[in-house]
Write a protein that holds these residues in place. Structure first.
Motif, PDB file in Angstrom:
ATOM      1  N   ALA A   5      20.071 -10.417 -22.398  1.00  0.00           N
ATOM      2  CA  ALA A   5      19.443  -9.426 -23.277  1.00  0.00           C
ATOM      3  C   ALA A   5      19.765  -9.723 -24.736  1.00  0.00           C
ATOM      4  O   ALA A   5      18.897  -9.652 -25.621  1.00  0.00           O
ATOM      5  N   LYS A  46      17.001 -10.974 -27.634  1.00  0.00           N
ATOM      6  CA  LYS A  46      16.832 -10.173 -28.844  1.00  0.00           C
ATOM      7  C   LYS A  46      17.066 -11.023 -30.087  1.00  0.00           C
ATOM      8  O   LYS A  46      16.339 -10.922 -31.086  1.00  0.00           O
ATOM      9  N   ARG A  71      12.641  -9.754 -28.922  1.00  0.00           N
ATOM     10  CA  ARG A  71      11.978  -8.971 -27.885  1.00  0.00           C
ATOM     11  C   ARG A  71      12.968  -8.604 -26.797  1.00  0.00           C
ATOM     12  O   ARG A  71      13.949  -9.311 -26.566  1.00  0.00           O
ATOM     13  N   THR A  72      12.681  -7.509 -26.105  1.00  0.00           N
ATOM     14  CA  THR A  72      13.417  -7.203 -24.890  1.00  0.00           C
ATOM     15  C   THR A  72      12.824  -8.031 -23.756  1.00  0.00           C
ATOM     16  O   THR A  72      11.751  -8.635 -23.900  1.00  0.00           O
TER      17      THR A  72
END
Length: 307
Positions: free
Chosen positions: A218, A222, A227-228
């Motif tokens: 994650a 990022k 972006r997730t």
């Protein structure tokens, strides 16, 4: 470390002291494993490397890994917190791969473990075994000055790894500009997403496939894509849907399923939010722009399809 150590900042143990974790796992602290006798291989990140007698394994925090120890193997495991050895290093554990080795040379074995092996000759390994015994005594007694002595031995151990493998470490640093496996890990994730677009996917699934921790993945997404994971997957699905709309006569509901959208209505809504038109409008405009047969031919193939 709390669940598996007597101290929260540093711990050392030898075979038999506690059960060994035999499945891929991660933790928030640094780890050095030493193969004294026996052994086989290890998995660190996405790499499989040898781990037999004379090898050391250097594992970064949050790096998914497993170092199996077959019956009869002898080994030592050293764990320590970042603040124990580098309290002055103002970098989060997940950002350690961004630290240049010129700034913190002793991090190099941890940064490049996925790309090289750390094996030592008899004389060097005898020194390492002596250090391990000394660390065990210091940690057990924890007398006045013990912590400083432990830190000194740890730095000597890392310094030996750096000096004996200097050429390889510097070559890796030059090749990857201190970023280690972040780029490779992201490529593994993107390949997994690409190969499973039509299936249900989760952050945990992708992290496991790329041998990363969900937290690190994650963080990596990022930082490098802004972006997730969900945003990234949705974006790739919509891009694939555009390709299918342009190159096939498949029904929009079928395209939705092929791209991982179980509901055609939801697919159309997401497509319109991203592209400003519905899937059918996108297909029709593309046909008109390319001078192909327009609406009637498409509608003949899909008489019940609605925009």
């Amino acid at each position: 470390m709390q669940e598996r150590a007597n101290h929260l900042d540093f711990d050392i143990r030898f075979e038999g002291a506690r059960d060994v974790l035999a499945r891929p796992h991660r933790h928030e602290y640094f780890q050095i494993q030493v193969s004294i006798h026996g052994g086989s291989q290890q998995v660190v990140g996405g790499a499989v490397r040898p781990f037999t007698a004379g090898h050391l394994s250097f594992v970064l925090p949050y790096r998914v890994h497993v170092v199996p120890h077959p019956p009869g193997a002898r080994y030592a495991i050293v764990n320590f917190d970042q603040g124990f050895l580098w309290p002055e290093l103002p970098v989060e554990a997940l950002d350690l791969e961004e630290v240049p080795v010129s700034r913190q040379p002793e991090l190099a074995p941890f940064l490049f473990q996925e790309y090289m092996d750390f094996h030592f000759g008899d004389a060097d390994f005898a020194r390492i075994l002596g250090w391990l015994e000394e660390l065990a005594v210091l940690n057990r007694e924890r007398r006045f000055g013990s912590v400083g002595a432990i830190r000194g031995i740890l730095l000597q151990l890392m310094g030996l790894a750096c000096s004996r493998h200097e050429a390889q470490l510097l070559a890796q640093a030059a090749l990857q500009s201190g970023r280690c496996s972040g780029g490779d890990a992201l490529q593994r994730v993107m390949r997994y997403v690409r190969e499973h677009l039509g299936e249900e996917m989760s952050l945990n699934d992708a992290a496991a496939a790329a041998m990363l921790s969900p937290n690190y993945l994650a963080h990596l997404l990022k930082k490098q894509t802004h972006r997730t994971f969900t945003e990234l997957v949705t974006e790739r699905r919509l891009e694939r849907a555009k390709e299918l709309l342009l190159t096939s006569n498949a029904r929009i509901a079928d395209i939705a399923r092929q791209c991982g959208f179980g509901d055609a209505v939801y697919f159309s809504r997401r497509f319109r939010l991203r592209n400003g038109v519905t899937p059918r409008q996108f297909r029709s405009r593309a046909d008109a722009g390319l001078g192909k047969a327009t609406g009637p031919d498409r509608q003949a193939s899909h008489p019940r399809e609605k925009p």
